[in-house]
Design a protein around this motif. Structure first.
Motif, mmCIF file in Angstrom:
data_model
loop_
_atom_site.group_PDB
_atom_site.id
_atom_site.type_symbol
_atom_site.label_atom_id
_atom_site.label_comp_id
_atom_site.label_asym_id
_atom_site.label_seq_id
_atom_site.Cartn_x
_atom_site.Cartn_y
_atom_site.Cartn_z
ATOM 1 N N ASN A 287 0.828 -1.211 0.000
ATOM 2 C CA ASN A 287 0.000 0.000 0.000
ATOM 3 C C ASN A 287 0.863 1.262 0.000
ATOM 4 N N ARG B 207 2.424 1.767 -3.377
ATOM 5 C CA ARG B 207 1.395 2.247 -4.304
ATOM 6 C C ARG B 207 1.163 3.751 -4.130
ATOM 7 N N ASP B 208 1.210 4.210 -2.874
ATOM 8 C CA ASP B 208 1.004 5.632 -2.601
ATOM 9 C C ASP B 208 2.210 6.482 -2.976
ATOM 10 N N LEU C 60 2.789 3.059 -10.529
ATOM 11 C CA LEU C 60 3.009 1.629 -10.723
ATOM 12 C C LEU C 60 2.048 1.092 -11.779
ATOM 13 N N GLU D 101 0.139 -2.296 -11.866
ATOM 14 C CA GLU D 101 -0.111 -3.371 -10.903
ATOM 15 C C GLU D 101 -0.984 -4.447 -11.533
#
Length: 478
Positions: free
Chosen positions: A322, A325-326, A330, A332
């Motif tokens: 997480n 991702r922040d 990306l 994903e």
């Protein structure tokens, strides 16, 4: 949960005693029992505490001979046995010992066997150390006196104090490991945090807690003679558990072991990652620099972006993902476990490969298994599902590297790391370059395989903080 601070846990103990790595090296060099450590690692994450050592993902006699011929004080063999049934784990352990003993005999090298396992007490115990002991005794006709159990991994917040094994951190406090998510493992779960009781539990009462030798921190830090006496008192594969908090504690234990072994005692080591570093007297390697990472590429021109493969399901891995991702852009992609177990498997995986190859030209690509953990009806069924998921991960990685070479490959999770290295990237022989973070997260340089010259990062599911994965990706993307 019964959380305690480090200060509370250590309130009644002497302060840490400083011991240099060089003093361990010197004592070992002078010992008549000096030997190369053959480390059977039940997943690849055990290498995260060491540097500049050979690693094998195969264990035929020529592989062991190559590793022993490097002159390194320790050799890692990736058995991946934590992902296997007890029967398969037993066979692999026997095969490795026999090949290692044959190679050592040919090269006239003395070897000692290490069963490296999880610092949160998951794995095939007592099976694996007992199998190692059986094979050594059969080949050498010398009795193994003790099974040394040292799961501590201070860099990752696993310490043993007062005979109790804890998980945590200096910032958040420490909890008996039996109260954590790790103790609820579908295959290797347990109840007890006190190591002598854990031994009784795991041996189904065959070995009673009262028959386990315990070396407390108060003795280890203050009385070398008594530590050696306790080590020397072991016989007939008697378990020995040791309080450990710091690297210096591991070095104190190493000096006592060298003395005990010089006097004729023989042990099998069942340990967490940093034990080997301390036992061979290796300095704690600082996190790898950009220059060291580039040198490991061997002149190979890097691709613009890297591949992150996530198989671990522990809560920390999800939080790390997480944060990554922040923190950055990306691409994903998800390996859907339900589809992997169904008729649309090949079509699903083929589409993921195509998307990943296209994505690597523009951004970091994350390939992850679906976050909903699928378990079976029993431990063996759960392992079977895990193997099918791992096979899917391997197929995706193979498909990607057949078409392009990522700037780096990170594998998150122990089983994932092993399968990606040996099957996905085709690495048979490698060297551990060093850690990406202080004391944790290992980088390998493959000596063969499809991704030779591509930095390969072995990232355990249960180490670091929430920002660790993002930090490693940032470093490798420079």
């Amino acid at each position: 949960m019964s959380t305690q601070t480090l200060e509370q846990l250590l309130a009644d103990y002497l302060r840490d005693v400083t011991v240099s790595a060089s003093s361990v090296r010197e004592a070992d060099a002078a010992s008549p029992a000096q030997s190369v450590l053959i480390v059977l690692d039940d997943d690849p994450t055990g290498t995260q505490s060491v540097a500049d050592l050979p690693v094998l993902t195969a264990w035929e006699e020529p592989d062991l001979r190559w590793a022993l011929s490097t002159g390194a004080p320790a050799v890692y063999v990736m058995t991946n046995s934590r992902s296997l049934s007890a029967r398969d784990a037993e066979k692999i352990n026997r095969d490795v010992v026999r090949a290692a003993l044959d190679a050592a005999k040919e090269l006239d090298r003395r070897v000692t066997f290490v069963s490296r396992s999880d610092s949160t007490l998951r794995g095939h115990f007592p099976l694996e150390p007992n199998v190692l002991a059986e094979e050594v005794e059969a080949a050498t006709h010398e009795e193994i006196d003790g099974i040394l159990i040292v799961p501590a991994f201070g860099d990752a917040g696993r310490i043993t104090v007062g005979g109790v094994h804890y998980a945590g951190s200096a910032a958040d406090g420490f909890v008996p490991v039996g109260e954590t998510e790790f103790a609820k493992d579908a295959t290797f779960g347990y109840r007890n945090s006190r190591l002598v009781d854990w031994v009784e539990e795991k041996t189904d009462g065959e070995i009673l807690a009262a028959d386990v030798i315990a070396i407390p921190l108060s003795v280890l830090r203050a009385d070398r003679d008594e530590t050696v006496r306790l080590l020397r008192s072991a016989s007939s594969r008697q378990p020995i558990v040791v309080d450990i908090v710091t690297e210096d504690d591991l070095r104190l234990l190493s000096l006592a072991l060298i003395e005990a072994e010089s006097a004729g005692s023989r042990y099998i080591y069942r340990v967490g990652p940093p034990f080997v570093r301390a036992r061979i007297g290796q300095e704690v390697h600082a996190p790898l620099t950009e220059a060291e990472i580039e040198a490991a590429r061997g002149g190979r021109e890097p691709s613009p972006h890297g591949l992150v493969v996530v198989g671990s399901h522990v809560g920390l891995t999800t939080r790390q993902l997480n944060t990554l991702r922040d923190a950055r852009s990306l691409i994903e992609l998800e390996i859907d476990v339900a589809k992997v177990l169904g008729p649309d498997r090949d079509e699903h995986l083929g589409a993921l490969v195509d998307e990943a190859v296209a994505g690597l030209s523009t951004d970091t690509v994350v390939v992850r298994t679906s976050r909903l953990l699928v378990t079976g009806a029993d431990a063996d069924d759960s392992l079977s599902i895990s193997r099918q998921v791992s096979a899917a991960v391997v197929d995706v990685v193979q498909g990607i590297v057949a078409q392009t070479a990522p700037r780096f490959v990170i594998a998150k999770g122990g089983i994932t790391s092993s399968d990606v290295a040996s099957k996905g990237l085709g690495i048979r022989r490698a060297f551990v370059v060093g850690p990406m973070l202080p004391g944790i997260v290992s980088m390998w340089s493959g000596q063969d395989g499809r991704a030779e010259g591509v930095p390969y990062i072995v990232f355990a599911g249960n180490v670091g903080d929430e920002s660790s994965l993002a930090t490693v990706v940032d470093t490798l993307s420079l």
